[in-house]
Design a protein around this motif. Structure first.
Motif, mmCIF file in Angstrom:
data_model
loop_
_atom_site.group_PDB
_atom_site.id
_atom_site.type_symbol
_atom_site.label_atom_id
_atom_site.label_comp_id
_atom_site.label_asym_id
_atom_site.label_seq_id
_atom_site.Cartn_x
_atom_site.Cartn_y
_atom_site.Cartn_z
ATOM 1 N N VAL A 133 -0.771 5.375 1.714
ATOM 2 C CA VAL A 133 -0.094 6.689 1.975
ATOM 3 C C VAL A 133 -0.064 6.744 3.318
ATOM 4 C CG1 VAL A 133 1.129 6.454 0.204
ATOM 5 C CG2 VAL A 133 -0.290 8.410 0.856
ATOM 6 N N ASP A 134 -1.319 7.004 3.704
ATOM 7 C CA ASP A 134 -1.488 6.914 5.339
ATOM 8 C C ASP A 134 -3.222 6.984 5.772
ATOM 9 O OD1 ASP A 134 -1.114 7.847 7.523
ATOM 10 O OD2 ASP A 134 -1.673 10.249 7.489
ATOM 11 N N VAL A 135 -2.885 6.312 6.536
ATOM 12 C CA VAL A 135 -4.233 6.112 7.484
ATOM 13 C C VAL A 135 -4.688 6.443 8.717
ATOM 14 C CG1 VAL A 135 -4.868 3.462 6.737
ATOM 15 C CG2 VAL A 135 -2.840 3.909 8.466
ATOM 16 N N TYR A 190 -8.555 6.756 4.543
ATOM 17 C CA TYR A 190 -7.149 6.975 3.766
ATOM 18 C C TYR A 190 -6.550 7.832 2.636
ATOM 19 C CZ TYR A 190 -9.407 2.192 5.228
ATOM 20 O OH TYR A 190 -10.403 1.298 6.373
ATOM 21 N N THR A 191 -5.324 7.268 3.319
ATOM 22 C CA THR A 191 -4.226 8.459 1.202
ATOM 23 C C THR A 191 -4.276 7.815 0.818
ATOM 24 O OG1 THR A 191 -4.588 10.442 3.187
ATOM 25 C CG2 THR A 191 -3.412 10.782 0.840
ATOM 26 N N LEU A 192 -4.811 7.592 -0.274
ATOM 27 C CA LEU A 192 -3.596 7.485 -1.493
ATOM 28 C C LEU A 192 -2.594 7.968 -2.480
ATOM 29 C CD1 LEU A 192 -6.213 4.715 -3.693
ATOM 30 C CD2 LEU A 192 -5.330 4.445 -1.068
ATOM 31 N N ALA A 193 -1.675 8.063 -3.049
ATOM 32 C CA ALA A 193 -1.209 8.703 -3.862
ATOM 33 C C ALA A 193 -0.262 7.763 -5.194
ATOM 34 C CB ALA A 193 0.571 9.676 -3.301
ATOM 35 N N ARG A 194 -0.253 8.544 -5.552
ATOM 36 C CA ARG A 194 0.354 7.196 -6.741
ATOM 37 C C ARG A 194 1.923 6.553 -6.520
ATOM 38 N NH1 ARG A 194 -2.111 9.462 -11.616
ATOM 39 N NH2 ARG A 194 -2.112 11.879 -11.676
ATOM 40 N N ARG A 195 1.865 5.595 -7.314
ATOM 41 C CA ARG A 195 3.031 4.427 -6.872
ATOM 42 C C ARG A 195 4.373 5.699 -6.521
ATOM 43 N NH1 ARG A 195 3.418 -1.837 -6.757
ATOM 44 N NH2 ARG A 195 4.470 -1.936 -5.018
ATOM 45 N N ALA A 209 1.551 4.744 10.126
ATOM 46 C CA ALA A 209 0.676 4.711 11.022
ATOM 47 C C ALA A 209 0.286 3.075 10.379
ATOM 48 C CB ALA A 209 -0.563 6.088 10.785
ATOM 49 N N VAL A 210 0.406 3.144 8.749
ATOM 50 C CA VAL A 210 0.246 2.045 7.873
ATOM 51 C C VAL A 210 0.472 1.078 7.659
ATOM 52 C CG1 VAL A 210 0.046 1.535 5.293
ATOM 53 C CG2 VAL A 210 -0.374 3.889 5.673
#
Ligand code: SAM
Ligand code: TMP
Ligand code: ZN
Length: 404
Positions: free
Chosen positions: A236-238, A250-255, A263-264
């Motif tokens: 969800v973000d870079v 890198y930011t990961l969140a549940r789908r 930015a991704v």
């Protein structure tokens, strides 16, 4: 050869031959044979992940006397204080927040969190550095983070708002277990945030010495997105970071939990346009690397013939790849100076160049200094201005061999 993430086909693109453990500094006279492995890199044609072809057992690298200290650079201390303050002001601003850091090392980041009285846990397998974190007031668990540990932490402490890792996720081949563990430990709206050297910068800057035993993966937006999706996460973000020669956070969140930032898509499009994970692009990178090696060996051999005095600066883990790949030993570089106590008085892995404290640099200054810690160039050159004033020159080998 199969991808460690998705079992897809790997295309080999670079080979650095036989290499030692990058952080195993040898005691002079130690009769124990050094451990060597084959350092080569491939890229997966299915998920785009660049990765090592041979895995070094984790206990050989991360143990009681792992020497690396996060606090060894003033720039990195400031960077991690900034990370902590930002997390405290954003993801950790709710009631009774909880953050878990993987690879907290000597507690440089978590100290600010602990001082703010916020619930936290560092998971750190290397005992010596974990003790330093504990001495700073950081709550630390001496373990390799993986799915089982994640479940145990969740049972003891409840769900986490943030799992954070700097220069650690790319060290972990069993990343499947990390992501499923993160899935179990994070609260539904929580995030996994990690920052590691960026494949795009490694190729652009030709920084081949980012490739060594501990760096198993070389992430980019495309490969991280594919890896995330396998575990129900979304990228969800870079954010591009200047530290360590170019990284991405890198930011990961549940789908479905968060809308990806623009930015991704922008970084994915940039990677696609330059063909970043195409085997042809990466083979071209490897060919340029071989040219750097030839130029560096020619320069150092010429300096030896002239009788010039050459020291190394910064006994980095990265330098193991440069020194061993180029065949540089104490005949070309008299010694390397480094501020890390656990490295001093020892010999560089494989290449056996003595390591001395920073005070040896000026006693007397060399004619040339090979900057092995080029990722800290600004900080080091600012500290060592008297070296250039005395007529000394820095040798850099990325993006090409040049003198400063
Ligand atoms: N985060 C610090 C930084 O950026 O300066 C330390 C980075 S250091 C290069 C990598 C750290 O990851 C080491 O302290 C190592 O012990 C730790 N590590 C390795 N495998 C790990 C795992 N499975 N779980 C947690 N930490 C791990
Ligand atoms: P790193 O590139 O993995 O961060 O390692 C940097 C190494 O360089 C580490 O061993 C500490 C050393 N170092 C110095 O000797 N002097 C310095 O001024 C800095 C910033 C690092
Ligand atoms: Zn793959």
């Amino acid at each position: 050869m199969e991808c460690r993430v998705c079992s897809g086909k790997l295309h080999r693109f670079a080979d650095f031959g036989r290499q030692p453990l990058s952080d195993h500094f040898v005691l002079p006279g130690d009769p124990a044979p050094e451990f060597f492995f084959h350092l080569a890199v491939g890229v997966c044609e299915d998920c785009s992940m660049a990765q090592l072809l041979e895995e070094v057992p984790r206990e050989r690298m991360f143990h009681e006397s792992y020497p690396y200290l996060s606090s060894g650079s003033a720039v990195m201390r400031e960077h991690f204080e900034g990370v902590a303050k930002r997390l405290l002001a954003t993801e950790l601003a709710g009631p009774d927040p909880f953050v878990v850091e993987l690879g907290c090392n000597d507690g440089t980041m978590l100290k600010t969190v602990a001082d703010a009285g916020v619930r936290h846990l560092g998971v750190e397998p290397s005992g010596g550095v974990a003790d330093l974190a504990a001495a700073r007031g950081v709550r630390v668990r001496k373990d390799f983070f993986e799915a089982g540990v994640a479940a145990a932490v969740r049972a003891e402490d409840g769900p986490a708002d943030v799992i954070y890792a700097a220069n650690t996720l790319c060290h972990i081949p069993y990343v499947d277990s990390i992501l499923s563990g993160a899935g179990a430990l994070l609260r539904p709206g929580g995030v996994l945030v990690f920052e590691d050297p960026y494949l795009g910068d490694i190729v652009t800057r030709r920084s081949f010495d980012q490739i060594y035993d501990e760096h198993f993966y070389f992430f980019c937006a495309a490969s991280v997105r594919a890896m995330a999706r396998r575990h129900g996460f979304e990228l969800v973000d870079v954010e591009r970071l200047p530290v360590h020669g170019g990284e991405v956070r890198y930011t990961l969140a549940r789908r479905g939990a968060r809308t990806p930032a623009p930015a991704v898509a922008a970084l994915l499009a940039e990677e696609e346009a330059r063909g970043l994970t195409e085997p042809a692009t990466l083979r071209d990178f490897a060919a340029r690397v071989a040219a750097n090696r030839d130029d560096l060996v020619a320069l150092l051999t010429g300096l030896r013939e002239q009788g010039a005095r050459v020291y190394g600066y910064g006994a980095t883990a990265k330098s193991a790849t440069v020194l061993n790949y180029c065949g540089i030993g104490p005949d070309l570089v008299a010694f390397v100076c480094d501020t890390t106590p656990a490295k001093q008085g020892r010999l560089t892995p494989g290449s056996h160049i003595p390591v001395r404290g920073p005070e040896a640099f000026a006693d007397p200054y060399p004619d040339y200094a090979l900057l092995l810690a080029w990722n800290h160039a600004e900080e080091i050159m600012a500290k060592e201005t008297a070296f250039r004033e005395a007529g000394g020159r820095w040798i850099l080998y990325v993006p090409e061999v040049h003198l400063v």
